[in-house]
Scaffold this active site. Structure first.
Site, PDB file in Angstrom:
ATOM      1  N   ARG A 106       0.715  -1.452   0.181  1.00  0.00           N
ATOM      2  CA  ARG A 106      -0.003  -0.081  -0.116  1.00  0.00           C
ATOM      3  C   ARG A 106       0.631   0.568  -0.416  1.00  0.00           C
ATOM      4  NH1 ARG A 106      -5.677   1.288   2.820  1.00  0.00           N
ATOM      5  NH2 ARG A 106      -5.959  -0.235   1.888  1.00  0.00           N
ATOM      6  N   HIS A 133      -7.226   0.545  -6.635  1.00  0.00           N
ATOM      7  CA  HIS A 133      -7.420  -0.146  -5.503  1.00  0.00           C
ATOM      8  C   HIS A 133      -8.569  -1.658  -6.027  1.00  0.00           C
ATOM      9  CE1 HIS A 133      -7.921  -1.297  -1.361  1.00  0.00           C
ATOM     10  NE2 HIS A 133      -8.672  -0.282  -0.711  1.00  0.00           N
ATOM     11  N   GLN A 136     -10.263  -4.089  -3.366  1.00  0.00           N
ATOM     12  CA  GLN A 136     -11.355  -3.785  -3.061  1.00  0.00           C
ATOM     13  C   GLN A 136     -12.545  -3.508  -4.130  1.00  0.00           C
ATOM     14  OE1 GLN A 136     -12.298  -2.933   0.678  1.00  0.00           O
ATOM     15  NE2 GLN A 136     -14.108  -2.701  -0.624  1.00  0.00           N
ATOM     16  N   ASP A 222     -17.406   7.037  -1.852  1.00  0.00           N
ATOM     17  CA  ASP A 222     -15.885   6.668  -1.170  1.00  0.00           C
ATOM     18  C   ASP A 222     -15.687   8.605  -0.635  1.00  0.00           C
ATOM     19  OD1 ASP A 222     -13.370   6.425  -0.443  1.00  0.00           O
ATOM     20  OD2 ASP A 222     -12.788   6.227  -1.773  1.00  0.00           O
ATOM     21  N   CYS A 262     -16.068   1.600   0.290  1.00  0.00           N
ATOM     22  CA  CYS A 262     -15.178   0.673   0.232  1.00  0.00           C
ATOM     23  C   CYS A 262     -14.926   0.781   2.214  1.00  0.00           C
ATOM     24  CB  CYS A 262     -13.760   0.808  -0.206  1.00  0.00           C
ATOM     25  SG  CYS A 262     -13.475   2.495   0.327  1.00  0.00           S
ATOM     26  N   ARG A 290     -13.560  -9.110   0.817  1.00  0.00           N
ATOM     27  CA  ARG A 290     -12.067  -7.897   1.240  1.00  0.00           C
ATOM     28  C   ARG A 290     -11.688 -10.261   1.819  1.00  0.00           C
ATOM     29  NH1 ARG A 290      -9.550  -3.541   0.849  1.00  0.00           N
ATOM     30  NH2 ARG A 290      -7.620  -4.811   0.721  1.00  0.00           N
TER      31      ARG A 290
HETATM   32  N1  NVA Z   1      -9.874   6.737  -1.586  1.00  0.00           N
HETATM   33  C1  NVA Z   1      -9.465   6.150   0.033  1.00  0.00           C
HETATM   34  C2  NVA Z   1      -9.459   4.860  -0.013  1.00  0.00           C
HETATM   35  C3  NVA Z   1      -9.413   4.285   1.050  1.00  0.00           C
HETATM   36  C4  NVA Z   1      -9.734   2.732   1.931  1.00  0.00           C
HETATM   37  C5  NVA Z   1      -8.189   6.697  -0.064  1.00  0.00           C
HETATM   38  O1  NVA Z   1      -7.586   6.316  -0.813  1.00  0.00           O
HETATM   39  O2  NVA Z   1      -7.906   6.623   1.834  1.00  0.00           O
HETATM   40  N1   CP Z   2     -10.954   0.054   2.134  1.00  0.00           N
HETATM   41  C1   CP Z   2      -9.601  -0.383   2.790  1.00  0.00           C
HETATM   42  O1   CP Z   2      -8.846  -0.585   1.743  1.00  0.00           O
HETATM   43  O2   CP Z   2     -10.360   0.160   4.714  1.00  0.00           O
HETATM   44  P1   CP Z   2      -8.405   0.264   5.085  1.00  0.00           P
HETATM   45  O3   CP Z   2      -8.218   1.589   4.756  1.00  0.00           O
HETATM   46  O4   CP Z   2      -8.873  -0.160   6.338  1.00  0.00           O
HETATM   47  O5   CP Z   2      -7.332  -1.356   4.674  1.00  0.00           O
END
Ligand code: NVA
Ligand code: CP
Length: 312
Positions: A106, A133, A136, A222, A262, A290
């Site tokens: 990540r 992502h 997800q 989101d 998500c 997930r």
């Molecule tokens: N779009 C959000 C998703 C978090 C799971 C982010 O990147 O923070």
């Molecule tokens: N939806 C998702 O990826 O959640 P986290 O940021 O908690 O991993």
């Protein structure tokens, strides 16, 4: 000749046929899990999980998932590894992949994970980048299929930011042949090149979010401010104020429309409490799935296709 390493860095790295296989395997693996059936195809395999951003679901589902498949998982973050002290990502890719069987990352820019993967001997999975992502959306589409059947030909309304989730939904639409109706505030429109799209066949843009939601089979949104964009938060709060999924919006979607997010969510911002906690919301199933889809993903990346049926 050895088979090429199977990375999952963006949704379009896999074909429609591979996704159909993964959905089938997810169903079987989920049923085994629910029946407390021990299934350890990845005994002695090690997953390394590298996090440069915060996470609850991604870390937990990968760590638990790997253990449930008989393997082990190691967590690294930028703060207490050499990754935060300027070690070249190419060197990290070479070293980490010599000591592990599969890697989850990540991070910020997609280019970071691409550079890591280009130097990795083992499969790399995108656990979220600024651009995508894919795990997800894999879970979300599995959830749709589980609840409503095939997503082919259906309409997904995406309300809000053209972020990593939106880009991934757009890629998925091209591969699995469904439509996305996108509505973003002015200035936050989809960037097709950044989204990695082949064309414009599977999505339509709407200035009015209500129009985008009209007749949709699935409504999704989101956070207004994704991780890494915190400096824009105040401006975004104003710009996105009219892009909330509320009950009026769900009422103009299809009668049996599902709501997805998500998570983590901000009730009263991108979604009303009434919707996320209401009967059309499947957010907890999405979160649970997930775990199951990623077990199927890791099994496929490490072992290829498994020929097995599973009876209740
Ligand atoms: N779009 C959000 C998703 C978090 C799971 C982010 O990147 O923070
Ligand atoms: N939806 C998702 O990826 O959640 P986290 O940021 O908690 O991993």
């Amino acid at each position: 000749m050895t088979a090429p390493v199977k990375h999952f860095l963006q949704f379009k790295d896999f074909t429609r046929e591979e996704f159909e296989y993964l959905f089938l395997r997810t169903h079987i693996i989920k049923r085994k899990f629910k029946a407390y059936h021990q299934y350890w195809p990845l005994t002695d395999r090690t997953l390394v999980m590298i996090f440069e951003k915060a996470s609850t679901r991604t870390r937990l589902s990968f760590e638990a998932g790997m253990q449930q498949l008989g393997g082990s998982a190691i967590y690294l973050n930028t703060r207490d590894s050499q990754l935060g002290r300027g070690e070249p990502v190419e060197d990290a890719g070479k070293v980490i992949s010599r000591m592990s069987d599969i890697v989850l990352i990540r991070t910020y820019e997609q280019s970071i994970i691409e550079r890591f993967a280009a130097n990795s001997h083992v499969p790399v999975i995108n656990g979220l980048t600024n651009e995508y992502h894919p795990c997800q959306v894999l879970a979300d589409i599995y959830t749709y299929v589980e609840q409503r059947g095939s997503i082919q030909g259906k309409t997904v309304a995406w309300i809000g930011d053209s972020n990593n989730m939106c880009n991934t939904w757009l890629q998925a639409a091209e591969i699995l042949d469904f439509n996305v109706h996108v509505s973003t505030p002015p200035g936050y429109e989809v960037e097709p090149e950044r989204a990695g799209l082949y064309g414009h066949k599977n999505y339509e843009e709407f200035t009015d979010p209500m129009e985008a939601a009209q007749g949709a089979d699935l409504v999704s949104t989101d956070v207004w401010t994704s991780m890494g964009f915190e400096a824009e938060n105040d401006e975004r709060m104003k710009d996105f104020a009219d892009w909330q999924v509320d009950q009026d919006m769900m009422q103009i979607a299809a009668k049996d429309a599902l709501f997805m997010h998500c998570l983590p969510a901000h009730r009263g911002e991108e979604v009303s409490a009434e919707v996320i906690d209401g009967p059309q919301s499947v957010v907890w199933d999405e979160a649970e799935n997930r775990l199951h889809v990623q077990k199927a993903l890791m099994e496929y990346q490490l072992l290829g296709k498994i020929d097995e049926s599973w009876q209740d």
